[in-house]
Design a protein around this motif. Structure first.
Motif, PDB file in Angstrom:
ATOM      1  N   SER A  25       0.860  -1.177   0.000  1.00 33.07           N
ATOM      2  CA  SER A  25       0.000   0.000   0.000  1.00 33.07           C
ATOM      3  C   SER A  25       0.895   1.226   0.000  1.00 33.07           C
ATOM      4  O   SER A  25       1.987   1.212   0.570  1.00 33.07           O
ATOM      5  CB  SER A  25      -0.947   0.021   1.204  1.00 33.07           C
ATOM      6  OG  SER A  25      -0.264   0.360   2.386  1.00 33.07           O
ATOM      7  N   VAL A  26       0.421   2.257  -0.676  1.00 34.10           N
ATOM      8  CA  VAL A  26       1.074   3.568  -0.650  1.00 34.10           C
ATOM      9  C   VAL A  26      -0.025   4.571  -0.336  1.00 34.10           C
ATOM     10  O   VAL A  26      -0.972   4.722  -1.111  1.00 34.10           O
ATOM     11  CB  VAL A  26       1.751   3.908  -1.987  1.00 34.10           C
ATOM     12  CG1 VAL A  26       2.425   5.274  -1.900  1.00 34.10           C
ATOM     13  CG2 VAL A  26       2.767   2.837  -2.372  1.00 34.10           C
ATOM     14  N   GLU A  43       9.288   5.378   3.592  1.00 35.99           N
ATOM     15  CA  GLU A  43       8.758   6.572   2.926  1.00 35.99           C
ATOM     16  C   GLU A  43       9.170   6.556   1.459  1.00 35.99           C
ATOM     17  O   GLU A  43      10.364   6.496   1.147  1.00 35.99           O
ATOM     18  CB  GLU A  43       9.292   7.830   3.611  1.00 35.99           C
ATOM     19  CG  GLU A  43       8.776   9.127   3.003  1.00 35.99           C
ATOM     20  CD  GLU A  43       9.428  10.356   3.612  1.00 35.99           C
ATOM     21  OE1 GLU A  43       9.444  11.415   2.939  1.00 35.99           O
ATOM     22  OE2 GLU A  43       9.942  10.253   4.750  1.00 35.99           O
ATOM     23  N   LEU A  44       8.187   6.584   0.560  1.00 36.07           N
ATOM     24  CA  LEU A  44       8.450   6.490  -0.876  1.00 36.07           C
ATOM     25  C   LEU A  44       9.317   7.659  -1.331  1.00 36.07           C
ATOM     26  O   LEU A  44       9.033   8.821  -1.024  1.00 36.07           O
ATOM     27  CB  LEU A  44       7.124   6.480  -1.643  1.00 36.07           C
ATOM     28  CG  LEU A  44       7.208   6.209  -3.147  1.00 36.07           C
ATOM     29  CD1 LEU A  44       7.722   4.797  -3.412  1.00 36.07           C
ATOM     30  CD2 LEU A  44       5.829   6.386  -3.792  1.00 36.07           C
ATOM     31  N   THR A  55      -5.451  10.425  -6.300  1.00 36.12           N
ATOM     32  CA  THR A  55      -4.379  11.166  -5.624  1.00 36.12           C
ATOM     33  C   THR A  55      -3.025  10.490  -5.772  1.00 36.12           C
ATOM     34  O   THR A  55      -2.003  11.034  -5.342  1.00 36.12           O
ATOM     35  CB  THR A  55      -4.678  11.309  -4.125  1.00 36.12           C
ATOM     36  OG1 THR A  55      -4.684  10.010  -3.518  1.00 36.12           O
ATOM     37  CG2 THR A  55      -6.010  11.989  -3.892  1.00 36.12           C
ATOM     38  N   GLY A  56      -3.015   9.271  -6.333  1.00 37.95           N
ATOM     39  CA  GLY A  56      -1.763   8.531  -6.465  1.00 37.95           C
ATOM     40  C   GLY A  56      -1.581   7.451  -5.427  1.00 37.95           C
ATOM     41  O   GLY A  56      -0.633   6.672  -5.497  1.00 37.95           O
ATOM     42  N   ALA A  57      -2.482   7.379  -4.449  1.00 36.31           N
ATOM     43  CA  ALA A  57      -2.428   6.293  -3.474  1.00 36.31           C
ATOM     44  C   ALA A  57      -2.862   4.993  -4.133  1.00 36.31           C
ATOM     45  O   ALA A  57      -3.618   4.986  -5.113  1.00 36.31           O
ATOM     46  CB  ALA A  57      -3.319   6.611  -2.282  1.00 36.31           C
ATOM     47  N   LEU A  58      -2.377   3.902  -3.591  1.00 34.54           N
ATOM     48  CA  LEU A  58      -2.648   2.584  -4.177  1.00 34.54           C
ATOM     49  C   LEU A  58      -2.649   1.540  -3.067  1.00 34.54           C
ATOM     50  O   LEU A  58      -1.884   1.638  -2.112  1.00 34.54           O
ATOM     51  CB  LEU A  58      -1.583   2.257  -5.221  1.00 34.54           C
ATOM     52  CG  LEU A  58      -1.593   0.908  -5.933  1.00 34.54           C
ATOM     53  CD1 LEU A  58      -0.983   1.060  -7.335  1.00 34.54           C
ATOM     54  CD2 LEU A  58      -0.804  -0.149  -5.153  1.00 34.54           C
ATOM     55  N   GLU A  59      -3.517   0.551  -3.211  1.00 34.05           N
ATOM     56  CA  GLU A  59      -3.476  -0.584  -2.289  1.00 34.05           C
ATOM     57  C   GLU A  59      -3.668  -1.866  -3.087  1.00 34.05           C
ATOM     58  O   GLU A  59      -4.548  -1.951  -3.940  1.00 34.05           O
ATOM     59  CB  GLU A  59      -4.565  -0.464  -1.221  1.00 34.05           C
ATOM     60  CG  GLU A  59      -4.474  -1.555  -0.167  1.00 34.05           C
ATOM     61  CD  GLU A  59      -5.349  -1.290   1.047  1.00 34.05           C
ATOM     62  OE1 GLU A  59      -5.018  -0.341   1.803  1.00 34.05           O
ATOM     63  OE2 GLU A  59      -6.337  -2.015   1.247  1.00 34.05           O
TER      64      GLU A  59
END
Length: 437
Positions: free
Chosen positions: A244-245, A330-331, A383-387
Motif C-alpha cells: 500500500s502507498v 517513505e516512498l 491522488t496517487g495512493a494505491l493498495e
C-alpha cells in the motif's frame, strides 16, 4: 461530494457483507469489484472504462471507444500510463493483477504466451460505500439509488446461505512429489524458498456472492473482495497486503510466513501457537521473508526510512494462524506507487527467495498458470495512493468451471506430508463455506 454523488441517506448497516453480497447477486449493475478495507466496504460497478493488459496486447476502453496496441517495457508503468490517459475526473480504479505480471521484472517472460492475462482494471460509474457514517452512493441515477438502498435494507437480517462443503484432500497434482523435488533443489543451493500450490477443481457451479457472504462470516481477513470482471468471478479473504502507498507516501507491506491450524478449540489453538513460535523451520521461513521485504522497500524508499514493526506477531486468519510482521518506508520523491508495487510484487510469501529463482521454480513446478491466485486485487486513487491485497484464501470461477487453490512455503527443512497438510488447513478457510449455484 462530487457532482454525481447522491446525498447520504444515513443507514446503520449491521451486516455490510450481506449488503455487498446482495448488491452483487442483484445483477443490475454490470461488472463489479467489491473491496473491504478495515471499517470501509466499497461496491464499484458498471465500468465507464477499463485497462486490460495481456502479455501480447494493451487494451484501453472508455465509453464506446476501445484501442488496442502492442506494448513493451514494464507492465506496472504501462498500466499506470494507460490509467493516466483516461478522463478519470477524480474517479478511483479497481481491478486485479495476476501472478504472471511478475514475469517481466523477474526474467520469466519465456513462460508466458501472448494471451496470458496480466491485469484488468476498471473505472466504475457507480460506487456504494458503507462505513460507520452510513451509506454513500456516487454516480447512480435517482432510481438506481432507491434500488440500492432497498437492496441493502432487505439484506439486513437475512439468513445466511447454506454451504455445500468441498473435500480438499484428494490431490491430482502430485503435490507431495513436487514438494520433494523442490526440497532437493533448495538443498542443492538453487534457492532458499519457494511457494508451491495445488488446484482443487469443483464439480459444480458456484454462487460466488453467496459464498463470499458465508465465508466472510467465518473468516478474519486483513482485507476481503468479491468481483466479476472480464469473465472471471472471484471472492476471497486476504490475509495480508502486498503493498500500500497512502496519501502521505508511506509504503507498507505485511509478510506472513509460518502457519498452523486455527479454530480447533482454545486449548488446541494455544498449543498450535506455542508450536508455531518455537518451530525453527517456520521461524527461518518468516525471517527470510521479512529480510526480503525490507530490502525491496529500501529500493524505492527514502534512505534510512525503512523499518520493521510487530516482528513475528501471530495473526489469526480464518482456519489458520500465521507469523506476521509489518515493513514500512517513505516512498522516494522520484518513485511512484506503481514502482513500489512492481518491486514488492509478487508477495515474497507467495513466490520464493530469492524471488527470481523462486518464481522460476513456481513456473516450472506449478505447471498451469496461477492467474489471480497469489496476484492482487488493486484499488487506485486519483491522488496517487494505491493498495494491493494478496489473493489467497479465495474461490475462482469462469465459464470453464470453479476451483480453489492453496500453497505452502517450501524450505530445506520441509516435509512433503506436512506441507500438504498446510494446504489443507489453508483451503479450510473457504472449502467449508462454498455455496452451490
Amino acid at each position: 461530494m462530487s457532482s454525481t454523488e447522491q446525498p447520504t441517506r444515513v443507514e446503520y448497516v449491521t451486516d455490510p457483507a450481506a449488503a455487498m453480497s446482495w448488491l452483487a447477486s442483484a445483477d443490475r449493475f454490470g461488472e463489479y469489484v467489491m473491496y473491504e478495507q478495515p471499517g470501509v466496504w466499497v461496491f464499484a460497478a458498471d465500468p465507464l472504462g477499463s485497462v486490460e493488459l495481456d502479455a501480447g496486447e494493451l487494451r484501453t476502453a472508455w465509453g464506446e471507444r476501445t484501442t488496442a496496441r502492442a506494448w513493451t517495457g514494464s507492465p506496472a508503468a504501462t498500466v499506470d500510463a494507460a490509467l493516466a490517459s483516461l478522463p478519470l475526473d477524480g474517479r478511483n480504479a479497481y481491478g486485479w493483477i495476476g501472478f504472471e505480471f511478475c514475469a517481466y521484472s523477474l526474467g520469466a517472460t519465456h513462460y508466458l504466451n501472448p494471451l496470458t492475462s496480466l491485469a484488468h482494471l476498471m473505472i466504475p460509474r457507480i460506487e456504494v460505500r458503507i462505513d460507520a457514517s452510513g451509506v454513500r452512493i456516487s454516480g447512480a441515477t435517482p432510481a438506481e439509488t432507491c434500488d440500492i438502498h432497498d437492496l441493502i435494507a432487505a439484506s439486513q437480517g437475512s439468513e445466511l446461505p447454506s454451504a455445500h462443503p468441498v473435500d480438499v484432500r484428494p490431490d491430482s497434482t502430485g503435490y507431495q512429489d513436487r514438494v520433494a523435488g523442490a526440497v532437493e533443489e533448495i538443498r542443492s543451493g538453487s534457492y532458499q524458498k519457494v511457494i508451491l500450490s495445488r488446484k482443487v477443481a469443483l464439480p459444480f457451479a458456484v454462487d460466488v456472492p453467496a459464498t463470499y457472504r458465508l465465508g466472510r462470516a467465518n473468516n478474519t481477513p486483513a482485507r476481503s473482495f468479491l468481483l466479476r470482471l472480464g469473465g472471471l468471478e472471484a471472492a476471497g479473504f486476504s490475509p495480508e497486503l502486498v503493498a500500500s502507498v497512502d496519501d502521505d507516501r508511506v509504503v507498507t507491506t505485511e509478510p506472513l510466513a509460518g502457519t498452523r491450524a486455527f479454530g480447533l478449540g482454545a486449548d488446541a489453538d494455544r498449543a498450535a501457537r506455542v508450536d508455531l513460535l518455537a518451530d525453527p523451520k517456520e521461524i527461518v521461513e518468516h525471517a527470510i521473508s521479512v529480510q526480503t521485504s525490507f530490502a525491496e522497500i529500501a529500493e524505492v524508499a527514502v534512505p534510512g526510512t525503512t523499518a520493521v514493526s510487530d516482528f513475528m506477531a501471530v495473526r489469526e486468519r480464518g482456519s489458520v494462524q500465521h507469523l506476521a510482521s509489518t515493513v514500512r518506508g517513505e516512498l522516494a520523491a522520484d518513485r511512484t506507487a506503481w514502482d513500489a508495487l512492481e518491486v514488492l510484487f509478487p508477495s515474497v510469501t507467495a513466490s520464493g527467495i530469492p524471488k527470481r529463482a523462486g518464481v522460476d521454480s513456481v513456473f516450472r513446478n506449478d505447471h498451469d498458470e496461477r492467474g489471480l491466485y497469489s496476484g492482487a486485487v488493486v484499488c487506485v486513487s486519483p491522488t496517487g495512493a494505491l493498495e494491493a491485497t494478496l489473493v489467497l484464501r479465495a474461490i475462482y470461477q469462469t465459464g470453464e468451471g470453479a476451483w480453489l487453490r492453496a500453497g505452502a512455503g517450501i524450505v530445506g527443512q520441509s516435509r512433503p506430508e506436512r506441507e500438504f497438510e498446510e494446504t489443507c488447513e489453508k483451503l479450510g478457510s473457504v472449502a467449508p463455506y462454498v455455496v452451490k449455484a
